[in-house]
Design a protein around this motif. Structure first.
Motif, PDB file in Angstrom:
ATOM      1  N   MET A  56       3.147  -9.126  -4.501  1.00 34.68           N
ATOM      2  CA  MET A  56       3.642  -9.255  -5.717  1.00 34.68           C
ATOM      3  C   MET A  56       5.036  -9.743  -5.788  1.00 34.68           C
ATOM      4  O   MET A  56       5.298 -10.743  -6.869  1.00 34.68           O
ATOM      5  CB  MET A  56       3.614  -7.725  -6.342  1.00 34.68           C
ATOM      6  CG  MET A  56       2.162  -7.104  -6.558  1.00 34.68           C
ATOM      7  SD  MET A  56       2.486  -5.497  -7.578  1.00 34.68           S
ATOM      8  CE  MET A  56       2.469  -5.956  -9.301  1.00 34.68           C
ATOM      9  N   THR A  80       4.554 -13.563  -5.409  1.00 33.95           N
ATOM     10  CA  THR A  80       3.502 -14.252  -6.143  1.00 33.95           C
ATOM     11  C   THR A  80       3.563 -14.065  -8.001  1.00 33.95           C
ATOM     12  O   THR A  80       2.974 -14.681  -8.805  1.00 33.95           O
ATOM     13  CB  THR A  80       1.867 -13.777  -5.659  1.00 33.95           C
ATOM     14  OG1 THR A  80       1.741 -12.576  -6.171  1.00 33.95           O
ATOM     15  CG2 THR A  80       1.889 -14.245  -4.372  1.00 33.95           C
ATOM     16  N   GLU A  81       4.359 -12.856  -8.101  1.00 38.43           N
ATOM     17  CA  GLU A  81       4.216 -12.529  -9.584  1.00 38.43           C
ATOM     18  C   GLU A  81       5.645 -12.899 -10.161  1.00 38.43           C
ATOM     19  O   GLU A  81       6.901 -12.134  -9.669  1.00 38.43           O
ATOM     20  CB  GLU A  81       4.253 -11.034  -9.695  1.00 38.43           C
ATOM     21  CG  GLU A  81       2.771 -10.585  -9.550  1.00 38.43           C
ATOM     22  CD  GLU A  81       1.708 -11.149 -10.644  1.00 38.43           C
ATOM     23  OE1 GLU A  81       1.992 -10.777 -11.599  1.00 38.43           O
ATOM     24  OE2 GLU A  81       0.541 -11.920 -10.076  1.00 38.43           O
ATOM     25  N   TYR A 123       2.198  -3.602 -15.397  1.00 38.05           N
ATOM     26  CA  TYR A 123       1.258  -3.402 -14.604  1.00 38.05           C
ATOM     27  C   TYR A 123       0.423  -2.379 -14.221  1.00 38.05           C
ATOM     28  O   TYR A 123      -0.470  -2.208 -13.798  1.00 38.05           O
ATOM     29  CB  TYR A 123       1.753  -3.892 -13.006  1.00 38.05           C
ATOM     30  CG  TYR A 123       2.569  -5.263 -12.852  1.00 38.05           C
ATOM     31  CD1 TYR A 123       1.452  -6.484 -12.916  1.00 38.05           C
ATOM     32  CD2 TYR A 123       3.726  -5.492 -13.081  1.00 38.05           C
ATOM     33  CE1 TYR A 123       1.953  -7.527 -12.609  1.00 38.05           C
ATOM     34  CE2 TYR A 123       4.290  -6.977 -12.891  1.00 38.05           C
ATOM     35  CZ  TYR A 123       3.269  -7.704 -12.557  1.00 38.05           C
ATOM     36  OH  TYR A 123       3.845  -9.114 -12.432  1.00 38.05           O
ATOM     37  N   SER A 180       5.128  -2.870  -7.859  1.00 38.48           N
ATOM     38  CA  SER A 180       6.091  -3.725  -8.089  1.00 38.48           C
ATOM     39  C   SER A 180       7.545  -3.085  -8.065  1.00 38.48           C
ATOM     40  O   SER A 180       8.578  -3.785  -7.649  1.00 38.48           O
ATOM     41  CB  SER A 180       6.002  -4.088  -9.572  1.00 38.48           C
ATOM     42  OG  SER A 180       6.264  -3.049 -10.575  1.00 38.48           O
ATOM     43  N   ARG A 221       2.718 -12.952 -18.580  1.00 39.46           N
ATOM     44  CA  ARG A 221       1.812 -11.975 -18.318  1.00 39.46           C
ATOM     45  C   ARG A 221       0.322 -12.292 -18.393  1.00 39.46           C
ATOM     46  O   ARG A 221      -0.433 -11.917 -17.214  1.00 39.46           O
ATOM     47  CB  ARG A 221       1.785 -10.665 -19.222  1.00 39.46           C
ATOM     48  CG  ARG A 221       2.960 -10.009 -19.118  1.00 39.46           C
ATOM     49  CD  ARG A 221       2.911  -8.752 -20.259  1.00 39.46           C
ATOM     50  NE  ARG A 221       3.647  -8.890 -21.335  1.00 39.46           N
ATOM     51  CZ  ARG A 221       2.663  -8.859 -22.457  1.00 39.46           C
ATOM     52  NH1 ARG A 221       1.325  -8.389 -22.470  1.00 39.46           N
ATOM     53  NH2 ARG A 221       3.243  -9.069 -23.741  1.00 39.46           N
ATOM     54  N   ASN A 257      -0.189  -0.395  -9.760  1.00 39.69           N
ATOM     55  CA  ASN A 257       0.273  -1.746  -9.433  1.00 39.69           C
ATOM     56  C   ASN A 257       1.741  -1.709 -10.023  1.00 39.69           C
ATOM     57  O   ASN A 257       2.849  -2.372  -9.452  1.00 39.69           O
ATOM     58  CB  ASN A 257      -0.150  -2.850 -10.148  1.00 39.69           C
ATOM     59  CG  ASN A 257      -1.821  -3.080  -9.672  1.00 39.69           C
ATOM     60  OD1 ASN A 257      -1.835  -2.714  -8.571  1.00 39.69           O
ATOM     61  ND2 ASN A 257      -2.707  -3.675 -10.408  1.00 39.69           N
ATOM     62  N   VAL A 267      -2.924  -6.693 -16.167  1.00 39.22           N
ATOM     63  CA  VAL A 267      -1.582  -6.592 -16.924  1.00 39.22           C
ATOM     64  C   VAL A 267      -1.891  -6.106 -18.462  1.00 39.22           C
ATOM     65  O   VAL A 267      -2.915  -6.027 -18.860  1.00 39.22           O
ATOM     66  CB  VAL A 267      -0.800  -7.710 -16.857  1.00 39.22           C
ATOM     67  CG1 VAL A 267      -0.376  -8.299 -15.557  1.00 39.22           C
ATOM     68  CG2 VAL A 267      -1.534  -8.881 -17.686  1.00 39.22           C
ATOM     69  N   SER A 310      -0.651 -13.531 -14.892  1.00 39.17           N
ATOM     70  CA  SER A 310      -0.674 -12.744 -13.645  1.00 39.17           C
ATOM     71  C   SER A 310      -2.141 -12.826 -12.974  1.00 39.17           C
ATOM     72  O   SER A 310      -3.096 -12.844 -13.431  1.00 39.17           O
ATOM     73  CB  SER A 310      -0.455 -11.311 -13.997  1.00 39.17           C
ATOM     74  OG  SER A 310      -0.286 -10.472 -13.069  1.00 39.17           O
ATOM     75  N   LYS A 311      -1.949 -12.539 -11.485  1.00 37.61           N
ATOM     76  CA  LYS A 311      -3.274 -12.398 -10.714  1.00 37.61           C
ATOM     77  C   LYS A 311      -3.794 -10.936 -10.839  1.00 37.61           C
ATOM     78  O   LYS A 311      -4.599 -10.457  -9.935  1.00 37.61           O
ATOM     79  CB  LYS A 311      -2.683 -12.771  -9.203  1.00 37.61           C
ATOM     80  CG  LYS A 311      -2.480 -14.217  -9.310  1.00 37.61           C
ATOM     81  CD  LYS A 311      -2.320 -14.860  -7.800  1.00 37.61           C
ATOM     82  CE  LYS A 311      -1.843 -16.225  -7.537  1.00 37.61           C
ATOM     83  NZ  LYS A 311      -0.769 -16.667  -8.614  1.00 37.61           N
ATOM     84  N   TYR A 312      -2.901 -10.058 -11.404  1.00 42.45           N
ATOM     85  CA  TYR A 312      -2.926  -8.627 -11.279  1.00 42.45           C
ATOM     86  C   TYR A 312      -3.499  -8.028 -12.808  1.00 42.45           C
ATOM     87  O   TYR A 312      -3.051  -8.771 -13.773  1.00 42.45           O
ATOM     88  CB  TYR A 312      -1.741  -7.718 -10.877  1.00 42.45           C
ATOM     89  CG  TYR A 312      -1.567  -7.753  -9.400  1.00 42.45           C
ATOM     90  CD1 TYR A 312      -1.900  -6.853  -8.575  1.00 42.45           C
ATOM     91  CD2 TYR A 312      -0.721  -8.829  -8.870  1.00 42.45           C
ATOM     92  CE1 TYR A 312      -1.500  -7.075  -7.199  1.00 42.45           C
ATOM     93  CE2 TYR A 312      -0.472  -9.118  -7.531  1.00 42.45           C
ATOM     94  CZ  TYR A 312      -1.093  -8.143  -6.628  1.00 42.45           C
ATOM     95  OH  TYR A 312      -0.849  -8.231  -5.525  1.00 42.45           O
TER      96      TYR A 312
END
Length: 531
Positions: free
Chosen positions: A309, A312-313, A456, A464, A521, A460, A528, A524-526
């Motif tokens: 994270m 990548t975030e 997140y 973070s 947001r 997650n 959210v 994001s790959k997660y």
């Protein structure tokens, strides 16, 4: 300080989600601050929740529901504990956070004595601070598998005695290598209390009440480093360097005794114990293999997901970069204050230079109060409007008001300190400059922690914060190693101004996220929060 922000599930979590929590690491970061993550929960869980509700009804017909709370008034739910107990359970983690982070800076006034006794350079002597802080960075990885299967309470009751044991070893060290090793393991074993402290607060307080509790809780790990040089200065000057370590024990032992009546607050563990006491089977009772898998998963997520994270975030990287830099500057002051105030024209003694850190502590207390005010006048107002509009939560960006204001406090304090100390004006003037710096520092971190978890969600969000903690404590460990050399080469004014210019370059970060947060947001790959 070393702090440590990890927070928890809503009490409306379904039974299947509750039992899945037995296989999830809820305490995977430095500050486990949680949120109501219904906005990011997949919609396909609705049918599962319906099935789980039927199972819960069957369990409750037998006298007790061991797979979820028995409605909103279940007395086992920590939300329903008496107010005095919830306050007590919240205070204990804060005290532990203070004691553990106190151990960072209390060491620094003893540097001249350590250099003399062990015949090492100043930079080498500072490694006793560096390794302790690095232990705080990576120690929370140890708490994940322990709290995964046994809950929060056992983390406090096992890690703190081991922490005190290594502090005792540091105080009795007859070689510099022994001192450094004991300090490292003391930090490593004290850090888990920081990791689960925020999770304890999340267990006890509903999401919309957590900002005020978080502001107060996070003050403790910042007060520890602030007060360490004060006590350490007197201990080192009048009793010798070993008493800087004894003072950590004198603070930690009473706190540990006070924590013994502490109750377990982690929902999956409470439900599992309730099932055992009533001989009621869980929907999916944990097996030895599932517990081993949970431990392995907790270790993997506790280390690798935060790192992923971080790189990548954008939310995690930039907020962690900003708060880590501010934290590193705080640790610079542990070396800079003695350098500035023990020289002409101030010529402070060791104890007097330690007293200069009263200004840091004052700024931390002001930030605690302002954090509550920012929440009351900004976030709660927007939250009420969102609820009135039929939404569960307002946009996470409203958590950033404290950071937007605090971002100005850091450069103001640094430039103020830089040129008043360089000019040799009355000692009170540069010391007071530390108040806006410390206020801005804690305001930044509190807002960043709340924002990341709102974005997140609980699990997650914990990762973070783990990334943030690793970054913060790493810079906190490294910065003091080059502070004196930087001040000698550049002078007090320009060395501190360099830090001020860097803080000015980072100042737009909260404003960018406040303005463009929804777009960021969305990429994001997660999972959210999305409005």
């Amino acid at each position: 300080m070393t702090a440590s922000p990890h927070f928890v599930e809503s009490d409306t979590t379904s039974m299947s989600d509750t039992n899945k929590d037995l296989e999830k690491g809820d305490n995977l970061g430095n500050q486990d601050i949680g949120t109501d993550d219904t906005a990011i929960r997949p919609t396909h869980q609705t049918n599962l929740a319906h099935l789980d509700a039927e199972k819960a009804e069957n369990d409750s017909s037998q006298g007790v529901n061991a797979n979820d709370w028995d409605g909103p008034n279940d007395p086992d739910n920590p939300y329903n504990w008496p107010m005095w107990r919830r306050i007590y359970q919240s205070i204990v983690p804060g005290f532990f956070g203070f004691a553990v982070t106190f151990g960072t800076s209390v060491y620094t006034p003893a540097l001249p004595d350590i250099m003399k006794e062990f015949n090492v350079s100043r930079t080498a002597a500072l490694t006793g601070l560096t390794v302790y802080v690095l232990g705080l960075a990576f120690g929370p990885v140890l708490s994940a598998p322990l709290s995964e299967t046994h809950g929060r309470r056992i983390v406090y009751l096992t890690s703190i005695p081991l922490f005190m044991l290594f502090i005792l070893g540091a105080g009795f060290s007859q070689s510099f290598a022994s001192l450094v090793i004991c300090r490292f393991f003391a930090g490593l074993l004290g850090a888990p209390t920081l990791a689960v402290g925020g999770g304890t607060g999340a267990d006890i307080w509903p999401p919309h009440n957590r900002a005020a509790i978080t502001s107060i809780f996070l003050a403790a790990p910042f007060l520890g480093p602030s007060l360490g040089p004060i006590i350490g200065g007197f201990a080192a000057q009048y009793k010798g360097w070993r008493w800087t370590q004894w003072s950590i024990l004198f603070i930690t032992l009473p706190i540990f005794i006070t924590a013994l009546p502490n109750k377990e607050s982690y929902k999956p563990v409470i439900l599992r114990r309730r099932a055992a006491s009533h001989s009621t089977p869980l929907t999916r009772p944990p097996t030895a293999s599932s517990q081993a898998a949970a431990v392995k998963r907790a270790l993997m997520i506790g280390l690798f997901r935060p790192v992923h994270m971080l790189f990548t975030e954008p939310v995690v990287f930039f907020l962690s970069l900003y708060t880590a830099f501010a934290f590193g500057v705080l640790f610079c002051f542990f070396a800079a204050f003695p350098y500035v105030f023990q020289r002409a024209p101030y010529s402070f003694s060791t104890s007097q230079s330690g007293l200069a850190f009263v200004a840091i502590g004052t700024g931390v207390l002001v930030a605690s109060v302002s954090g509550v005010l920012f929440d009351h006048f900004f976030y709660q107002k927007q939250h009420a409007l969102a609820v009135a509009a039929g939404k569960s939560n307002t946009a996470p960006e409203h958590r950033l008001h404290g950071m937007k204001w605090g971002a100005f406090g850091i450069p103001v304090g640094l430039f103020w300190f830089a040129w008043t100390a360089e000019s040799g004006v009355h000692w009170a003037v540069p010391i007071v400059a530390a108040v806006p710096f410390a206020w801005g520092n804690l305001s930044l971190f509190t807002s960043a922690a709340l924002y990341m978890v709102d974005v997140y969600g609980a699990q997650n969000g914990a990762s973070s914060l783990a990334a943030n903690g690793i970054f913060r404590y790493t810079l906190g460990a490294v910065f003091p190693l080059f502070t004196v050399q930087m001040y000698e080469a550049m002078g007090i004014g320009w060395a501190t101004s360099l830090l001020g210019f860097v803080s000015l370059a980072m100042l737009p970060i909260p404003f960018v996220f406040f303005r463009y947060g929804p777009r960021i947001r969305a990429r994001s790959k997660y999972p959210v929060f999305m409005k």
